[in-house]
Write a protein that holds these residues in place. Structure first.
Motif, PDB file in Angstrom:
ATOM      1  N   LEU A 135     115.757  96.194   7.199  1.00 54.11           N
ATOM      2  CA  LEU A 135     115.452  96.668   5.852  1.00 54.11           C
ATOM      3  C   LEU A 135     116.291  97.901   5.524  1.00 54.11           C
ATOM      4  O   LEU A 135     116.294  98.875   6.272  1.00 54.11           O
ATOM      5  N   ASN A 136     117.004  97.849   4.409  1.00 56.05           N
ATOM      6  CA  ASN A 136     117.705  99.033   3.905  1.00 56.05           C
ATOM      7  C   ASN A 136     116.777  99.829   2.999  1.00 56.05           C
ATOM      8  O   ASN A 136     116.685 101.043   3.114  1.00 56.05           O
ATOM      9  N   TYR A 137     116.114  99.140   2.079  1.00 52.48           N
ATOM     10  CA  TYR A 137     115.082  99.770   1.256  1.00 52.48           C
ATOM     11  C   TYR A 137     114.259  98.700   0.563  1.00 52.48           C
ATOM     12  O   TYR A 137     114.682  97.558   0.406  1.00 52.48           O
ATOM     13  N   CYS A 138     113.065  99.094   0.139  1.00 52.33           N
ATOM     14  CA  CYS A 138     112.200  98.255  -0.679  1.00 52.33           C
ATOM     15  C   CYS A 138     111.586  99.178  -1.725  1.00 52.33           C
ATOM     16  O   CYS A 138     111.027 100.229  -1.373  1.00 52.33           O
ATOM     17  N   THR A 150     111.029  99.135 -21.997  1.00 52.96           N
ATOM     18  CA  THR A 150     110.698 100.375 -21.316  1.00 52.96           C
ATOM     19  C   THR A 150     111.246 100.344 -19.898  1.00 52.96           C
ATOM     20  O   THR A 150     111.732  99.328 -19.431  1.00 52.96           O
ATOM     21  N   SER A 151     111.147 101.456 -19.217  1.00 57.69           N
ATOM     22  CA  SER A 151     111.540 101.541 -17.807  1.00 57.69           C
ATOM     23  C   SER A 151     110.295 101.446 -16.929  1.00 57.69           C
ATOM     24  O   SER A 151     109.228 101.940 -17.298  1.00 57.69           O
ATOM     25  N   ALA A 152     110.464 100.810 -15.768  1.00 57.48           N
ATOM     26  CA  ALA A 152     109.353 100.709 -14.821  1.00 57.48           C
ATOM     27  C   ALA A 152     109.120 102.069 -14.161  1.00 57.48           C
ATOM     28  O   ALA A 152     110.067 102.782 -13.849  1.00 57.48           O
ATOM     29  N   ARG A 153     107.853 102.403 -13.973  1.00 57.01           N
ATOM     30  CA  ARG A 153     107.487 103.628 -13.255  1.00 57.01           C
ATOM     31  C   ARG A 153     107.477 103.334 -11.763  1.00 57.01           C
ATOM     32  O   ARG A 153     106.783 102.409 -11.320  1.00 57.01           O
ATOM     33  N   PRO A 154     108.232 104.084 -10.971  1.00 55.70           N
ATOM     34  CA  PRO A 154     108.231 103.848  -9.521  1.00 55.70           C
ATOM     35  C   PRO A 154     106.828 104.035  -8.941  1.00 55.70           C
ATOM     36  O   PRO A 154     106.128 104.980  -9.286  1.00 55.70           O
ATOM     37  N   GLN A 155     106.438 103.115  -8.049  1.00 62.13           N
ATOM     38  CA  GLN A 155     105.144 103.177  -7.376  1.00 62.13           C
ATOM     39  C   GLN A 155     105.308 103.467  -5.886  1.00 62.13           C
ATOM     40  O   GLN A 155     104.493 104.155  -5.293  1.00 62.13           O
ATOM     41  N   CYS A 156     106.368 102.888  -5.276  1.00 61.35           N
ATOM     42  CA  CYS A 156     106.554 102.999  -3.834  1.00 61.35           C
ATOM     43  C   CYS A 156     108.020 102.770  -3.508  1.00 61.35           C
ATOM     44  O   CYS A 156     108.688 101.956  -4.152  1.00 61.35           O
ATOM     45  N   ARG A 157     108.516 103.504  -2.523  1.00 59.17           N
ATOM     46  CA  ARG A 157     109.852 103.257  -1.985  1.00 59.17           C
ATOM     47  C   ARG A 157     109.785 103.481  -0.483  1.00 59.17           C
ATOM     48  O   ARG A 157     109.313 104.518  -0.020  1.00 59.17           O
ATOM     49  N   VAL A 158     110.239 102.457   0.257  1.00 51.75           N
ATOM     50  CA  VAL A 158     110.287 102.530   1.715  1.00 51.75           C
ATOM     51  C   VAL A 158     111.744 102.388   2.112  1.00 51.75           C
ATOM     52  O   VAL A 158     112.425 101.464   1.660  1.00 51.75           O
ATOM     53  N   ASP A 159     112.226 103.301   2.950  1.00 53.81           N
ATOM     54  CA  ASP A 159     113.622 103.189   3.368  1.00 53.81           C
ATOM     55  C   ASP A 159     113.722 102.438   4.694  1.00 53.81           C
ATOM     56  O   ASP A 159     112.726 101.989   5.249  1.00 53.81           O
ATOM     57  N   GLY A 160     114.943 102.297   5.185  1.00 56.19           N
ATOM     58  CA  GLY A 160     115.201 101.527   6.393  1.00 56.19           C
ATOM     59  C   GLY A 160     114.565 102.072   7.649  1.00 56.19           C
ATOM     60  O   GLY A 160     114.413 101.352   8.640  1.00 56.19           O
ATOM     61  N   THR A 161     114.145 103.336   7.628  1.00 55.89           N
ATOM     62  CA  THR A 161     113.483 103.909   8.801  1.00 55.89           C
ATOM     63  C   THR A 161     111.970 103.731   8.746  1.00 55.89           C
ATOM     64  O   THR A 161     111.264 104.134   9.666  1.00 55.89           O
ATOM     65  N   GLY A 162     111.477 103.160   7.632  1.00 55.33           N
ATOM     66  CA  GLY A 162     110.037 103.007   7.454  1.00 55.33           C
ATOM     67  C   GLY A 162     109.399 104.206   6.782  1.00 55.33           C
ATOM     68  O   GLY A 162     108.182 104.270   6.639  1.00 55.33           O
ATOM     69  N   ALA A 163     110.227 105.166   6.337  1.00 54.62           N
ATOM     70  CA  ALA A 163     109.704 106.356   5.674  1.00 54.62           C
ATOM     71  C   ALA A 163     109.388 106.045   4.208  1.00 54.62           C
ATOM     72  O   ALA A 163     110.166 105.382   3.524  1.00 54.62           O
ATOM     73  N   TYR A 164     108.253 106.539   3.746  1.00 52.99           N
ATOM     74  CA  TYR A 164     107.821 106.360   2.369  1.00 52.99           C
ATOM     75  C   TYR A 164     108.225 107.578   1.549  1.00 52.99           C
ATOM     76  O   TYR A 164     108.176 108.704   2.034  1.00 52.99           O
ATOM     77  N   ASP A 165     108.601 107.359   0.283  1.00 51.35           N
ATOM     78  CA  ASP A 165     108.920 108.449  -0.636  1.00 51.35           C
ATOM     79  C   ASP A 165     107.619 109.167  -0.966  1.00 51.35           C
ATOM     80  O   ASP A 165     106.712 108.589  -1.581  1.00 51.35           O
ATOM     81  N   GLN A 166     107.517 110.424  -0.576  1.00 52.42           N
ATOM     82  CA  GLN A 166     106.278 111.186  -0.739  1.00 52.42           C
ATOM     83  C   GLN A 166     106.019 111.620  -2.176  1.00 52.42           C
ATOM     84  O   GLN A 166     104.925 112.061  -2.507  1.00 52.42           O
TER      85      GLN A 166
END
Length: 187
Positions: A135-138, A150-166
């Motif tokens: 996984l590179n990102y989701c 309209t633009s979508a509001r970000p809900q979640c982002r997980v990077d390739g290390t499994g870290a979540y955007d806080q």
């Protein structure tokens, strides 16, 4: 008329100073989405995707203009029924997975649309669990219900290390798992 199919325009992150973040715009028509992506490199800087006829799942590029015109002509001549209306997805998931042995396809972007938050969250869990180190990102975003372009509001982002955007509402695996549980608790 075929031009009234809801469409999304995904603007991919651009590296470097001043690079834009991943952004997804919702439009009422394919032509409006294509205008937003005009001048950008297809499937590298931007991707246009249409709402799915099947509901939730992977979204594909629109049919070529010639195919759309042929279908529209057949509908006008009453040789075939008009396609059913396609609602725009309320949730969108964009993901990038290293898959060097996968069959190459004419589009590079992995874009999925969903009607509910729990279905989108469940798909994010699925992507993260199955891709693991590939996984590179989701990224998961949501549109306000009943909103127009309209633009979508970000809900979640997980990077390739499994870290979540806080900085986003879904900040960890527990929160994602809770979102993936449908109302009533049944899986």
């Amino acid at each position: 008329e075929m031009a009234d199919v809801p469409a999304l325009c995904v603007l991919f992150p651009q590296p470097g100073p001043g690079g834009m973040p991943l952004t997804v715009h919702k439009f009422a028509s394919v032509s409006a989405a294509k205008r937003r992506a005009e001048g950008l490199v297809a499937d590298v800087q931007a991707a246009v995707r249409v709402a799915s006829e099947k509901g939730d799942g992977i979204l594909f590029p629109p049919d070529p203009d010639a195919v759309s015109a042929h279908i529209a002509a057949a509908v006008r001549a009453k040789n075939m029924p008009a396609p059913p209306p396609r609602p725009a997805p309320q949730h969108v998931v964009i993901f990038d997975i290293d898959a060097p042995t996968a069959r190459k396809r004419p589009w590079a972007a992995n874009v999925a649309g969903f009607s509910s938050a729990h279905r989108a969250a469940y798909f994010v869990l699925h992507v993260c669990r199955t891709a693991q180190t590939r996984l590179n990102y989701c990224w998961w975003g949501a549109f306000d219900p009943g909103s127009g372009p309209t633009s979508a509001r970000p809900q979640c982002r997980v990077d390739g290390t499994g870290a979540y955007d806080q900085a986003l509402p879904v900040r960890d695996l527990a929160a994602l798992t809770a979102e993936a549980t449908p109302p009533g608790g049944a899986a």
